[in-house]
Scaffold this motif. Sequence first.
Motif, mmCIF file in Angstrom:
data_model
loop_
_atom_site.group_PDB
_atom_site.id
_atom_site.type_symbol
_atom_site.label_atom_id
_atom_site.label_comp_id
_atom_site.label_asym_id
_atom_site.label_seq_id
_atom_site.Cartn_x
_atom_site.Cartn_y
_atom_site.Cartn_z
ATOM 1 N N ASP A 27 0.988 -1.219 -0.446
ATOM 2 C CA ASP A 27 -0.369 0.154 -0.358
ATOM 3 C C ASP A 27 0.493 1.481 0.234
ATOM 4 O O ASP A 27 0.110 2.456 0.197
ATOM 5 C CB ASP A 27 -0.563 0.113 1.395
ATOM 6 N N GLU A 28 2.189 1.237 0.184
ATOM 7 C CA GLU A 28 2.815 2.107 0.278
ATOM 8 C C GLU A 28 2.966 3.077 -1.866
ATOM 9 O O GLU A 28 3.410 2.277 -2.346
ATOM 10 C CB GLU A 28 4.997 1.886 0.184
ATOM 11 N N GLU A 29 3.100 4.555 -2.194
ATOM 12 C CA GLU A 29 2.986 4.736 -2.865
ATOM 13 C C GLU A 29 4.431 4.884 -3.558
ATOM 14 O O GLU A 29 4.361 6.496 -2.024
ATOM 15 C CB GLU A 29 1.939 5.804 -3.648
ATOM 16 N N ARG A 30 5.168 5.244 -4.048
ATOM 17 C CA ARG A 30 6.332 5.641 -4.100
ATOM 18 C C ARG A 30 7.270 5.405 -5.588
ATOM 19 O O ARG A 30 7.359 4.027 -5.783
ATOM 20 C CB ARG A 30 7.644 5.965 -2.325
ATOM 21 N N SER A 54 6.730 3.710 -19.285
ATOM 22 C CA SER A 54 6.622 4.813 -18.499
ATOM 23 C C SER A 54 5.866 6.104 -19.791
ATOM 24 O O SER A 54 5.637 6.589 -19.318
ATOM 25 C CB SER A 54 8.473 5.639 -18.250
ATOM 26 N N HIS A 59 4.602 9.433 -18.899
ATOM 27 C CA HIS A 59 5.733 9.951 -17.716
ATOM 28 C C HIS A 59 6.565 10.580 -19.056
ATOM 29 O O HIS A 59 7.022 10.339 -19.362
ATOM 30 C CB HIS A 59 5.517 8.936 -17.215
ATOM 31 N N ARG A 126 9.759 11.535 -14.011
ATOM 32 C CA ARG A 126 9.480 9.776 -13.060
ATOM 33 C C ARG A 126 10.089 9.065 -13.534
ATOM 34 O O ARG A 126 10.001 7.811 -12.212
ATOM 35 C CB ARG A 126 7.726 9.850 -13.863
ATOM 36 N N ARG A 156 10.159 11.565 -4.363
ATOM 37 C CA ARG A 156 9.226 10.453 -3.689
ATOM 38 C C ARG A 156 9.333 10.228 -5.194
ATOM 39 O O ARG A 156 9.001 8.972 -5.147
ATOM 40 C CB ARG A 156 8.726 10.888 -3.071
ATOM 41 N N GLU A 157 8.540 10.571 -6.066
ATOM 42 C CA GLU A 157 7.336 9.824 -6.850
ATOM 43 C C GLU A 157 8.707 9.533 -7.829
ATOM 44 O O GLU A 157 8.554 8.400 -9.223
ATOM 45 C CB GLU A 157 6.603 10.841 -6.793
ATOM 46 N N SER A 159 11.236 7.627 -10.133
ATOM 47 C CA SER A 159 11.524 5.854 -10.231
ATOM 48 C C SER A 159 13.095 5.986 -10.877
ATOM 49 O O SER A 159 13.318 6.269 -11.715
ATOM 50 C CB SER A 159 11.036 4.947 -10.751
#
Length: 200
Positions: A27-30, A54, A59, A126, A156-157, A159
Amino acid sequence: MTDKNTRHKKSMEKQKAKVDDKIAKADEERGVVILLTGDGKGKSSSAFGMVMRSIGYGHKVGVVQFIKGVQLSGEEIFIRDKHPEVDFYQMGTGFTWNTQDRDSDIAAAERTWVEAERMLQDDSLRLVVLDELTYMLAYKYLDEDTILNAIKNRPREMSVIVTGRGGGSGIREVADTVSEIKDVKHAFRAGVKARQGVDL
């Protein structure tokens, strides 16, 4: 046949329940850090597959290629011709065993890192690919702590995908996902030339 189908259905139901449970717990979104390493072929190819994925979602993407850049590659042609919106930078010196000039390679790596660091601070991106970065660590062309801190302190968002052989344990420790590609067999060792669209 009916018993076989029934057993298969029950087996798939159990498998689905396990998968659904894992999905529910994630459930962690990052953004994540992915290291693609090992002696096998396909590390950069995998990274560029994620670039395409992507882009498909609309993105913004950044790509930095360490080492490569003298010989034209299919991914470079694709990005420059079809997706000029991708922030794309190449060190442009070729392989270190071709240049044979350590001071020049370090200077090129440092110039390239400036561009990589800029991308790692850009919260509109992103995905950032740092292709062949591990070589810069293995040869000690760049400071490992500087690189690790930049990756850790990215938006944080975002990758980040790092590719290449070797490079020490630092990247492995900060990575969320590590995939090691094993070299089992390679056509080049049998005398087959590198092929456009497959190797280049």
